[in-house]
Design an enzyme around this catalytic site. Structure first.
Site, PDB file in Angstrom:
ATOM      1  N   LYS A  92      34.343  48.191  35.683  1.00 45.14           N
ATOM      2  CA  LYS A  92      35.605  48.017  36.408  1.00 45.14           C
ATOM      3  C   LYS A  92      36.753  47.853  35.406  1.00 45.14           C
ATOM      4  CE  LYS A  92      38.058  44.697  39.438  1.00 45.14           C
ATOM      5  NZ  LYS A  92      37.963  43.493  40.294  1.00 45.14           N
ATOM      6  N   ASP A 131      45.334  42.593  38.020  1.00 43.63           N
ATOM      7  CA  ASP A 131      45.061  42.489  39.453  1.00 43.63           C
ATOM      8  C   ASP A 131      45.981  41.439  40.080  1.00 43.63           C
ATOM      9  OD1 ASP A 131      44.000  42.465  41.983  1.00 43.63           O
ATOM     10  OD2 ASP A 131      42.068  41.563  41.416  1.00 43.63           O
ATOM     11  N   LYS A 156      47.710  37.502  45.249  1.00 45.18           N
ATOM     12  CA  LYS A 156      47.014  36.301  44.769  1.00 45.18           C
ATOM     13  C   LYS A 156      48.014  35.155  44.615  1.00 45.18           C
ATOM     14  CE  LYS A 156      43.370  38.523  42.043  1.00 45.18           C
ATOM     15  NZ  LYS A 156      42.258  37.972  42.820  1.00 45.18           N
ATOM     16  N   GLU A 160      39.944  45.270  45.437  1.00 48.64           N
ATOM     17  CA  GLU A 160      40.225  46.610  44.903  1.00 48.64           C
ATOM     18  C   GLU A 160      39.132  47.127  43.979  1.00 48.64           C
ATOM     19  OE1 GLU A 160      41.155  43.917  43.475  1.00 48.64           O
ATOM     20  OE2 GLU A 160      40.681  44.334  41.391  1.00 48.64           O
ATOM     21  N   ARG A 188      35.890  47.080  44.171  1.00 54.08           N
ATOM     22  CA  ARG A 188      34.835  47.858  44.835  1.00 54.08           C
ATOM     23  C   ARG A 188      35.337  49.237  45.255  1.00 54.08           C
ATOM     24  NH1 ARG A 188      34.263  43.165  49.246  1.00 54.08           N
ATOM     25  NH2 ARG A 188      34.924  42.006  47.405  1.00 54.08           N
TER      26      ARG A 188
HETATM   27  N1  BES Z   1      39.365  40.499  40.285  1.00 55.95           N
HETATM   28  C1  BES Z   1      39.052  39.766  41.448  1.00 55.95           C
HETATM   29  C2  BES Z   1      37.835  38.867  41.277  1.00 55.95           C
HETATM   30  C3  BES Z   1      37.996  37.743  40.300  1.00 55.95           C
HETATM   31  C4  BES Z   1      38.312  36.477  40.752  1.00 55.95           C
HETATM   32  C5  BES Z   1      37.762  37.951  38.972  1.00 55.95           C
HETATM   33  C6  BES Z   1      38.416  35.440  39.839  1.00 55.95           C
HETATM   34  C7  BES Z   1      37.883  36.924  38.080  1.00 55.95           C
HETATM   35  C8  BES Z   1      38.200  35.660  38.514  1.00 55.95           C
HETATM   36  C9  BES Z   1      38.762  40.699  42.617  1.00 55.95           C
HETATM   37  O1  BES Z   1      39.442  41.898  42.598  1.00 55.95           O
HETATM   38  C10 BES Z   1      39.156  39.958  43.850  1.00 55.95           C
HETATM   39  O2  BES Z   1      40.290  39.669  43.972  1.00 55.95           O
HETATM   40  N2  BES Z   1      38.199  39.657  44.702  1.00 55.95           N
HETATM   41  C11 BES Z   1      38.455  38.927  45.893  1.00 55.95           C
HETATM   42  C12 BES Z   1      37.649  39.532  47.004  1.00 55.95           C
HETATM   43  C13 BES Z   1      38.024  39.048  48.372  1.00 55.95           C
HETATM   44  C14 BES Z   1      39.401  39.543  48.730  1.00 55.95           C
HETATM   45  C15 BES Z   1      37.010  39.546  49.361  1.00 55.95           C
HETATM   46  C16 BES Z   1      38.061  37.464  45.678  1.00 55.95           C
HETATM   47  O3  BES Z   1      37.066  37.225  44.984  1.00 55.95           O
HETATM   48  O4  BES Z   1      38.763  36.596  46.142  1.00 55.95           O
HETATM   49 ZN    ZN Z   2      40.007  42.584  40.693  1.00 57.08          ZN
HETATM   50 ZN    ZN Z   3      41.377  41.726  43.468  1.00 56.92          ZN
END
Ligand code: BES
Ligand code: ZN
Ligand code: ZN
Length: 500
Positions: free
Chosen positions: A266, A271, A278, A350, A352
């Site tokens: 990835k 992000d 976020k 994003e 996935r």
């Molecule tokens: N990049 C994040 C996951 C992440 C979170 C990486 C904390 C490193 C530290 C990913 O793209 C994401 O935002 N995932 C969401 C998924 C949710 C919206 C289903 C998450 O984990 O909150």
């Molecule tokens: Zn991410």
């Molecule tokens: Zn994300």
């Protein structure tokens, strides 16, 4: 840092420090310690040193040895001391001594087979790395170890030299991974990641191909492009190929049959979450959302140098998840490369989406086995904390093979379940599947989403969201990017035995 195996008697090494490992039980202490007028006994009784892992004590002007200092470093419990601990001991030694005016050190190793030597070399190189590239006064200028020697019984043998070289290749490749992850997102946008991949590939004779927006559009990578459309930085799809062949065109090592390993990483260079934005607290860490991509690039470099028997192709989708007037909206429906339609219920899921297209592309380009690494879900940290990557699979035999490689590379991974029931969390009223599941089992629904694009190829997914970045430094590793997953990738390729 110069790393070498020292064949001269340890007493004669005139270095800044000579280090020996002491265990908690303190049975059979290294003979050099017996000559130090009861120093060891004294620091043991005073509680200054107990042999616990990575503890350090320093004696200046030791008796009977040429080195300026005698250093003892804790090895913990002798019975459980493995190459995993040896790697960390070497890293702790480098990190513990470099701030103390030591520039050259030898570590006396009494147990020193190939894997041990490689691990120690890796540990030393990893311990040398600091996240100080953007400091005006980097630590590494004066406070660093220039020479790290291993003093092993039997001295320099061809096997020991080979193990040292392998450790060096892997340690340096892992530091390349960490360098890439450490770059802030204004210095590393998808185009920069593609340039880094290209330059690595050309230095190590690997083929590299980079698809741009137009090429991806023609192919139909709608899931990836949907994420990228909110950023003014163009997305790319990077492909790096390693083909095992000696000069006469024959394969080296054990033949891999018709196996072809795909590594997918990835590569979200930042992000924000997109419109499902976020919280601002901690958002700065989202520069490491390309740690999977960086692990793959590091692994390809080591693979190019170590030349395993199996062909390996890297697939790296790289985008920036931003918000402009053209950003993807919650509720948008995109068509993935596979033809499946996806309802984007949360623009922050994003990773996935871009991985879905990468998995399809790998499948269409001859992958027989796929491993991906992705900072995919915050939920993986809730489940496993910071010590294990989450591992998921559609094929237990392949996972067993991967786990064995991870173990010997000294990386920890823990399997999470993928029962069919979890798949039911992914239901969309308007498209083939949504990009998020419900509130629970977030890492598992993310993995099930990926699996819809990986099947039927044997596949292992690594969720490295909670292991790719260290909020606190460890004795053996600085704060910041860990470079996780890269060593497991390389080991998997090196250890490959044909499955056909
Ligand atoms: N990049 C994040 C996951 C992440 C979170 C990486 C904390 C490193 C530290 C990913 O793209 C994401 O935002 N995932 C969401 C998924 C949710 C919206 C289903 C998450 O984990 O909150
Ligand atoms: Zn991410
Ligand atoms: Zn994300």
């Amino acid at each position: 840092m110069q790393i070498k195996i020292e064949s001269a008697p340890v007493e004669e090494l005139s270095l800044d420090a000579l280090a020996v490992i002491c265990f908690e039980s303190n049975e059979d202490p290294p003979h050099l310690l017996a000559r130090q007028n009861g120093w060891l006994d004294e620091i043991l009784t005073s509680g200054e040193f107990s042999g616990k892992l990575y503890e350090i004590a320093i004696l200046h002007r030791p008796q009977g040895i040429a080195a300026k200092r005698l250093v003892i470093i804790g090895g913990g419990k002798r019975a459980t001391f493995s190459s995993m601990e040896a790697r960390r001991v070497a890293g702790s030694l480098v990190r513990g001594l470099k701030t103390k005016g030591v520039h050259s050190v030898a570590l006396l190793l009494r147990q020193a087979d190939g894997p041990f030597i490689s691990a120690v070399v890796e540990g030393a190189i990893l311990g040398d790395w600091e996240a100080d590239k953007y400091k005006s006064d980097p630590k590494k200028n004066d406070k660093r170890i220039d020479t790290f020697a291993l003093s092993v019984d039997g001295g320099m043998t061809p096997e020991a030299q080979l193990a040292l070289e392998q450790g060096r290749v892997i340690g340096e490749a892992q530091n390349l991974t960490r360098d890439l992850v450490n770059e802030p997102s204004n210095k590393l946008v998808p185009a920069d990641l593609a340039a880094a991949a290209r330059s690595m590939a050309s230095s190590y004779d690997l083929a590299c191909e980079v698809l741009d927006t137009e090429a991806m559009g023609k192919l139909g990578m709608g899931a990836l492009l949907g994420v990228a459309q909110g950023s003014s930085n163009e997305p790319f799809f990077i492909v790096i190929r390693y083909q095992p062949a000696d000069r006469s065109g024959k394969q080296l090592g054990k033949p891999a049959g018709s196996d072809h390993l795909a590594l997918i990483g990835k590569g979200v260079t930042f992000d924000t979450g997109g419109l499902s934005i976020k919280p601002s607290e901690g958002m700065e860490r989202m520069k490491y959302d390309m740690a999977g991509a960086a692990a793959v690039i590091g692994a390809m470099r080591a693979i190019a140098q170590l030349k395993p028997a199996i062909p390996v192709t890297a697939y790296i989708p790289t985008v920036e998840n931003m918000i402009n007037g053209n950003a993807q909206r919650p509720g948008d429906i995109v068509t993935a490369l596979s033809g499946k339609t996806i309802e984007v219920l949360n623009t922050d899921a994003e990773g996935r989406l871009i991985l879905a297209d990468a998995l399809t592309y790998a499948n269409r380009n001859g992958a027989t086995h796929i491993v991906d690494a992705a900072t995919l879900t915050g939920a993986i940290g809730v489940a496993l904390g910071h010590h294990n990557m989450g591992a998921f699979t559609n094929n237990e035999t392949f996972l067993a093979k991967f786990m064995a490689a991870a173990r010997s590379a000294g990386e920890k991974a823990w399997q999470l379940p993928m029962d069919e029931e979890y798949k039911d969390y992914l239901k969309s009223a308007f498209a083939d599947l949504p990009n998020i599941g419900g509130r629970y089992g977030g890492s598992i629904t993310a993995a099930w989403f990926l699996r819809e694009f990986a099947d039927p190829t044997p596949w292992v997914h690594l969720d490295i969201a909670s292991t790719a970045w260290l909020d606190e430094g460890k004795a053996w590793l600085s704060k910041g990017p860990s470079g996780v997953a890269m060593r497991s990738f390389v080991q998997l390729a090196i250890d490959w035995t044909s499955s056909s």
